[in-house]
Write a protein that holds these residues in place. Structure first.
Motif, PDB file in Angstrom:
ATOM      1  N   SER A 123       0.826  -1.198   0.000  1.00  0.00           N
ATOM      2  CA  SER A 123       0.000   0.000   0.000  1.00  0.00           C
ATOM      3  C   SER A 123       0.868   1.259   0.000  1.00  0.00           C
ATOM      4  O   SER A 123       2.063   1.211   0.278  1.00  0.00           O
ATOM      5  N   ASP A 177      -3.699  -0.475  -4.926  1.00  0.00           N
ATOM      6  CA  ASP A 177      -2.788  -0.921  -3.872  1.00  0.00           C
ATOM      7  C   ASP A 177      -3.531  -1.842  -2.928  1.00  0.00           C
ATOM      8  O   ASP A 177      -4.739  -2.029  -3.030  1.00  0.00           O
ATOM      9  N   GLY A 178      -2.786  -2.453  -2.013  1.00  0.00           N
ATOM     10  CA  GLY A 178      -3.352  -3.434  -1.097  1.00  0.00           C
ATOM     11  C   GLY A 178      -2.652  -4.772  -1.250  1.00  0.00           C
ATOM     12  O   GLY A 178      -1.918  -5.002  -2.214  1.00  0.00           O
TER      13      GLY A 178
END
Length: 272
Positions: free
Chosen positions: A130, A142-143
Motif C-alpha cells: 500500500s 494498492d493493497g
C-alpha cells in the motif's frame, strides 16, 4: 507518459490541519503516508504516525516534527506548498529530466533515479503493498494482492521510452502480471530462456527485463537489468527485499547469480 497516476499523488485538494473545516480523509492519509515514509529514511525525525485519515494531535505533532527537519515554520498545517516538500521524492523520481540519449541508458538512468528516492510500500488498514509509491506504479491500485514488481518495471520503461516519444505499449500491454509479459515475450520471440543464457550471457543487454521462472509458463518476479558481469546480473527491482523476495517492501539494487536461479530475459530491443 502513459503511466501517470503518480501526478495524483502529488496534490491535495485543500489545506489540511487539525480541526480543519476542509479536512479530507483521503488527503490526510496521503499526508500521514509521506510522514511515515520520511521516518523510514530518517528514524530520528519523529514523523511516523498512524495512517487513519484523522488529522489529530499526533498527526499535527508529526507535521511539526517534519517542519522542524526542513527548517520551516512549525505550525502543523499542511498547505500544498508543504505537501510538495512531503512528496518531493516521488516528483523527483518521475519528473526530473533524464539526460541519456538512447533507450537502454535511459532505462537505467530512470531506474537509478527511482532507487535514489527510496520507493517503499506501507501497511495501511492492515494491507501490505500500500501507499503512494505502489499506487504510482500500479495505476492507483494498492493493497495486499497487488504485487508491484511488474508495475515498477513498466513505469521505468514507460518513463524512458517517453523521452524518445515512444510508446512502451508497442512492446507489451500495460499489465501487472509477470506471466502476461513472459508469454508475450515467447510469442514475439523476445524472451530468452535461462538455459540458453547460461551458455551465452552476451545475449543479455543492460536495460532488458529479467523474469524469474517458477515453471515453463509461470514467472514470479521481475526487474530491470543494469549490468552483466560473467554469470552475475546487477538489477534494480521493486517489491523486493534483501533476500530477493517477490513480495518485499522496497525498490532495491541487487545482484543475482544466473547459475542459481531460473532467470529468463525479455529484450527491449524493438523499442531501442
Amino acid at each position: 507518459m502513459k503511466k501517470n497516476w503518480y501526478q495524483k499523488e502529488l496534490v491535495i485538494k485543500s489545506t489540511q490541519k487539525r480541526r480543519g473545516d476542509n479536512n479530507n480523509r483521503k488527503d490526510v492519509r496521503k499526508i500521514q503516508s509521506w510522514l511515515t515514509l520520511y521516518s523510514i529514511q530518517n528514524p530520528h525525525s519523529g514523523t511516523a504516525t498512524d495512517i487513519d485519515g484523522d488529522f489529530g494531535p499526533a498527526t499535527e505533532r508529526a507535521v511539526k516534527n517534519f517542519q522542524r527537519e526542513k527548517g520551516v515554520v512549525e505550525d502543523g498545517v499542511v498547505t500544498q506548498e508543504m505537501f510538495d516538500l512531503l512528496c518531493f521524492n516521488l516528483k523527483d523520481a518521475f519528473d526530473k529530466p533524464l539526460l541519456s540519449d538512447n533507450l537502454r541508458d535511459l532505462v537505467i538512468e530512470a531506474a537509478e533515479a527511482h532507487l535514489k528516492n527510496h520507493p517503499f510500500e506501507l501497511i495501511i488498514g492492515g494491507e501490505s503493498n500500500s501507499g503512494p509509491w505502489v499506487r504510482s506504479y500500479m495505476d492507483g491500485n494498492d493493497g495486499t494482492p497487488w504485487y508491484w514488481c511488474m508495475g515498477f518495471v513498466q513505469a521505468i520503461i514507460d518513463q524512458a521510452a517517453s523521452v524518445l516519444d515512444k510508446n512502451f505499449k508497442t512492446l507489451m500491454p500495460n499489465t501487472y502480471s509477470c506471466d502476461t509479459v513472459g508469454t508475450i515475450g515467447l510469442n514475439k520471440g523476445l524472451l530468452t530462456r535461462y538455459t540458453k543464457l547460461r551458455k551465452d550471457t552476451s545475449l543479455i543487454k543492460p536495460g532488458d527485463i529479467f523474469l524469474i521462472q517458477k515453471s515453463s509458463f509461470d514467472w514470479v518476479h521481475t526487474g530491470i537489468i543494469i549490468s552483466i558481469n560473467d554469470d552475475v546480473i546487477e538489477t534494480i527491482e521493486g517489491n523486493t527485499n534483501i533476500a530477493g523476495s517477490r513480495n518485499g517492501v522496497a525498490v532495491l539494487k541487487r545482484t543475482r547469480n544466473l547459475k542459481k536461479s531460473k532467470i529468463d530475459v525479455f529484450s527491449i530491443e524493438p523499442l531501442v
